[in-house]
Enzyme design. Sequence first.
Site: not given
Lengths: 256, 256
Positions: B63, B121
């Site tokens: 994002d 992540y």
Amino acid sequence: MQGNKNIMKRNIKLLMEYDGGRYDGWQRLGKKNSGTTIQGKIEEVLSKMTGETIELIGSGRTDAGVHARGQVANFHTDSDMKCWEMKYYLNRYLPQDIGILYVSDVPERFHSRLNAKSKRYIYRVATGDVPSVFDRHYTWYCFDRLDMGLMKEGADLMVGQHDFKGFSSVKKTNKSTVRTVSQIDIDVKEREIDLIFEGNGFLYNMVRIMAGTLVEIGTGDRESETVKEVFRTKNREKAGMTLPPQGLFLDEVFYE
Amino acid sequence: MQGNKNIMKRNIKLLMEYDGGRYDGWQRLGKKNSGTTIQGKIEEVLSKMTGETIELIGSGRTDAGVHARGQVANFHTDSDMKCWEMKYYLNRYLPQDIGILYVSDVPERFHSRLNAKSKRYIYRVATGDVPSVFDRHYTWYCFDRLDMGLMKEGADLMVGQHDFKGFSSVKKTNKSTVRTVSQIDIDVKEREIDLIFEGNGFLYNMVRIMAGTLVEIGTGDRESETVKEVFRTKNREKAGMTLPPQGLFLDEVFYE
């Protein structure tokens, strides 16, 4: 006791870190650049906080663009705020690139600059074939391979008590340019080499020129023996390049 | 073989890191935002480099504002440039906040997205009473104290195969929202806590919402048991806040 305007005032010590990237360095010169210097920025907030005109005494200057992880300063005040309140207030109103790590009352005689026994500076050299994108504002990138053995040789020649005039940008001066560098360590990391300097004092640009000289020794562009010639001639031209400010950190200031 | 336009072309894999701070995320949408997306930026340079119109296949989107230490992508080309030449060219012409770490020829069938087995992540939470000035663009600061025991409890409830729809910003979809999170580690550092997520796939905003939920559990604002309710109801409203993008890093993409 006449003339001692600080008598009975509190003496407050600050431990700070800052990202020097957008500042003209530590030292405020008059009132003009108070907003673009770290000293000026902190003084502004301290003055609002106390309602007094605060003058901050730093352990020493850092140049434009140079960072600090452990800069020390002190100031005198009549304020009766608690230290934790001061710390909270300062961090709330200072910009995000200045952080106050510790606030404490110290004896009246404590002076950040005069009482500093030694300092540690770290120059961060990014290495490898691609510089880390995340450290790009906090390192200087060296594309050429660096020979650790040669750099160690050069560093060993720099350690000790010497006249470091040739390793500085100091112009004519009556003050002594003799300093003692007690230790130089080279810390090899994955994509970075840290040059760690400890000493009782550092002249203008001295760490950046010593680091530049060590890098030139490491790439093979210069013999480690040239260090001796810089000491002998005290000639700035004989030393290496001045590395840019963004790789330099004032890491710690030591007191008795 | 008809229709396979990539037949006989080389298939090139890139390993990348980037500071997502000033980008609209990984994915280019049409031609409009090619200059403000990471995919678009790299494709521009690849197209100049090869003289072809290059389409880059990423392992997945990141994002706006999200960073990567190990994003993977591949593209097909007729170019006969050597991999090291490509790497040199890319790093020379890409902006400083995108770094190409590795370039290699891979078998024609390799597909960055379809062949990805799992991903890691990391969400970096700055802690303590003063956030580090040097990590301010790469962490999210949590002023409140976090209870590691409670966070660990919450994390353990998240691990496994579940329908993660409630932990995502996915709207109505016909696609499965079942994913397997194989591991969540919490790495406590001096002034930072890293939340490390590994799994076979992550839905839109999933890591940031899981991290936000764990933080709310850690501060005591939420019971760890609420994790079960999010899985049961699949209701986004039952989960915690979406933490801001600047603390999130795509750390590594794993292939067979």
